[in-house]
Structure formats: structure tokens, C-alpha cells
Design a protein around this motif. Structure first.
Motif, mmCIF file in Angstrom:
data_model
loop_
_atom_site.group_PDB
_atom_site.id
_atom_site.type_symbol
_atom_site.label_atom_id
_atom_site.label_comp_id
_atom_site.label_asym_id
_atom_site.label_seq_id
_atom_site.Cartn_x
_atom_site.Cartn_y
_atom_site.Cartn_z
ATOM 1 N N TYR A 1 -4.290 11.320 0.021
ATOM 2 C CA TYR A 1 -3.477 10.112 -0.156
ATOM 3 C C TYR A 1 -4.061 8.908 0.575
ATOM 4 C CZ TYR A 1 0.049 13.307 -2.061
ATOM 5 O OH TYR A 1 0.698 14.241 -2.812
ATOM 6 N N PRO A 2 -4.022 8.888 1.938
ATOM 7 C CA PRO A 2 -4.498 7.694 2.651
ATOM 8 C C PRO A 2 -5.650 8.039 3.588
ATOM 9 C CG PRO A 2 -2.548 8.579 3.733
ATOM 10 C CD PRO A 2 -3.068 9.616 2.794
ATOM 11 N N VAL B 1 0.834 -1.205 0.000
ATOM 12 C CA VAL B 1 0.000 0.000 0.000
ATOM 13 C C VAL B 1 0.872 1.260 0.000
ATOM 14 C CG1 VAL B 1 -2.046 -1.036 1.046
ATOM 15 C CG2 VAL B 1 -0.207 -0.232 2.523
ATOM 16 N N GLN C 1 -0.421 4.815 -0.029
ATOM 17 C CA GLN C 1 -0.998 5.357 1.209
ATOM 18 C C GLN C 1 0.034 5.509 2.321
ATOM 19 O OE1 GLN C 1 -4.678 3.142 2.302
ATOM 20 N NE2 GLN C 1 -4.230 1.919 0.496
ATOM 21 N N THR C 2 1.243 5.046 2.097
ATOM 22 C CA THR C 2 2.215 4.881 3.173
ATOM 23 C C THR C 2 3.217 6.032 3.282
ATOM 24 O OG1 THR C 2 2.075 2.466 3.071
ATOM 25 C CG2 THR C 2 4.107 3.400 3.962
#
Length: 321
Positions: A286-287, A253, A256-257
């Protein structure tokens, strides 16, 4: 390049200015958001959003970092450790397909390919008229680079640019953490920071041992990452909980990280309540889930600081009276 004293002798070093590091870190977060405004929204709305975003950042940065002259030095040995360690970390994660990729990358590769091959905003007009809706902000810079360099080699070029983009984001995060922890003072501390970034994980073996013995785990205890140690179903409902390691997060991921890895040390570097909304909104495209977690941490800090300020004011009022 400057000469800085390290230990007894003089070692060639590089000066890291905090103001420039913070600027690059925020630009890493904000440029893709600007590309989304311009590529997905109507021109007038996109330009207005860009102006508001730019104005907000300029005011914030000017107020907090105009006079900032703080800096630190890294020897070229420390720089080499950062580049080699983070480079190995990114390569082993499978970013760009240059090493073995995990299952989640099948869908993410499809999203990235469509961002390269289709015009923006991405729409699928064959059959059902549908649009690409996902938190794809992380891919916009390498996808745009691949578009500009030509579609014939777009996929290969895009993946090379993606690896460089991922690498750059983790380098910025590492430099911010090195600043916060003062790990620039020794090579061993720099190694610890890079190791911390690459190897951090929960105690999944312990958790999986307990969950397996209690019948809560859907999978057997083995020598894998054991990150799904609370993967189980109860009364037909998914009650799973996953504690990812940093390697697993980057492997599966990464879109998102990396931004939270940058945003958290940025928040710790400048813990002013008035800036929390800007930092939080910079993370949001983003996340979604890490955004919620970071906002909860920021709110808790704001309540704590607000409580201290209130107690201080009450104490002053009592003393004055």
C-alpha cells in the motif's frame, strides 16, 4: 444486541469482540493483496502466493486469537457518533468525488478509472506498450465490485463502493483505537477518539512562522493548512518537508493512508516480535514511505524487548551461578 450497564441505567449496546475485529482488520488489508496476486501474476504464481499468504495468516491468527474472548461494549449513541463523525470526515475529504477534491485526486481518479475500465493486469497497448505500475492495491476491491456490476455505470458505482471501502477502513481503525484507549467507557472519550482521528495535525502555524522568518519557506504565511512549511529549494535541490494532517492525508493520499491507520493499532494490540514481519509485509503493497516508518518503529521495539530479555537472562544466569 445485548443489554449492558452504563452509568446507573441499562442502555442497549453492541458487543465488539476483539477477535472478530482483528480478523476483519486483517482481511481488509489482505483481500486486496490477494486480488493483486490473482489479477496481476501468472495463475500458478498467483495461486501459490495466495496459498502462502493465507497459510501464514491462518497460523498467526490461530496461535494468537484462537482463545481470545476479550470484548467491549458500545452504546448505540457511541455507535451513532462513530458513524456520523467518520461519515462526515470521509465526505469532507472528497472521497469518490461527492465533495470538493484536492489536486492529487486527478491522478488517483485516472488510476481508479483504468482499474475499472481495463482488464487486469492493466496494459496500454495503443502507441507505446506500457503497463500501469503504481501502489494501487487500495482500489482493487471497489474496482472489482464496479466491474462485476457492469461497465455502463462502472465509474459511479466504483466511486460509491470506494467511499464505502474508505469508510469501512476508518471505522475498523477507530474501533481498534477505542479498544486500546478504553474509550468505550464513556461517550466523551469516544468523541475524543473520533475527533483525534479527524483533526490530528502538526503545529504547522508555529513551524511556518519560523520557516518564513528564516527564509526557508517557499510560500507566504496565511490561514491555509500551512502543511508545506519547509517547502524550499537550496542550490537547485528540493529540500521540502511536508507534515500532513489526517484530513489532508485522507483527501490527497488516501490509498497510502488508511492501511497504516489500521496496522499501527493492530501492532499495539498484539506486540509480539514474531508477528512484526507479517504486519509489515501486509502494509508494504500500500504505502512505501509509511511502511519504512512503521518498520523502523517495529525494529526499535524489537531491539528494546530483545535488550530486556537479554538483561533478564543474564540476571538469572548471575543469580543461578
Amino acid at each position: 444486541e445485548v443489554f449492558a450497564g452504563l452509568g446507573k441505567g441499562l442502555t442497549i449496546s453492541m458487543k465488539i469482540e476483539i477477535r472478530k475485529l482483528v480478523l476483519l482488520s486483517y482481511l481488509y488489508m489482505l483481500i486486496p493483496i490477494g486480488l493483486f496476486f490473482l489479477g496481476w501474476l501468472k495463475p500458478v504464481i498467483g495461486i501459490l502466493c495466495m496459498l502462502f499468504l493465507s497459510a501464514g495468516f491462518i497460523v498467526f491468527f490461530w496461535q494468537d486469537y484462537k482463545e481470545d474472548r476479550e470484548s467491549y461494549y458500545l452504546s448505540y449513541l457511541q455507535i451513532g457518533i462513530c458513524i456520523a463523525g467518520i461519515g462526515l470526515f470521509v465526505w469532507l475529504s472528497g472521497a469518490g468525488g461527492f465533495f470538493v477534491q484536492t489536486g492529487d485526486n486527478q491522478g488517483r481518479n485516472a488510476v481508479f478509472r483504468d482499474l475499472i475500465d481495463y482488464s487486469w493486469p492493466v496494459r496500454y497497448t495503443e502507441g507505446n506498450d506500457m503497463s500501469l505500475v503504481y501502489y494501487f492495491t487500495h482500489w482493487l476491491v471497489p474496482a472489482l465490485g464496479a466491474k462485476c456490476l457492469g461497465l455502463k455505470t462502472g465509474w459511479v458505482t466504483g466511486n460509491i463502493l470506494l467511499v464505502l471501502w474508505v469508510f469501512a477502513g476508518i471505522v475498523l481503525s477507530a474501533l481498534l483505537i477505542i479498544h486500546l484507549t478504553k474509550a468505550y467507557k464513556s461517550v466523551s472519550k469516544t468523541v475524543m477518539v473520533i475527533g483525534f482521528i479527524a483533526l490530528w495535525s502538526g503545529m504547522n502555524y508555529v513551524g511556518h512562522a519560523f520557516s518564513t522568518s528564516l527564509g526557508f519557506s517557499s510560500g507566504p504565511f496565511n490561514l491555509s493548512s500551512n502543511e508545506g512549511w519547509l517547502d524550499y529549494w537550496r542550490n537547485g535541490f528540493d529540500c521540502s518537508y511536508l507534515y500532513r494532517s489526517n484530513m489532508d492525508a485522507l483527501s490527497q493520499v488516501y490509498n497510502q493512508t488508511i492501511i497504516p491507520w489500521i496496522a499501527v493499532p493492530l501492532f499495539l494490540e498484539n506486540k509480539k516480535i514474531k508477528n512484526m514481519a507479517f504486519v509489515g509485509l501486509s502494509i508494504h503493497p500500500y504505502p512505501p514511505i509509511p511502511f519504512v516508518g512503521i518498520i523502523m518503529i517495529a525494529d526499535a521495539y524489537a531491539l528494546s524487548e530483545g535488550s530486556k530479555e537479554w538483561k533478564h537472562n543474564k540476571a538469572e544466569e548471575f543469580t543461578f551461578n
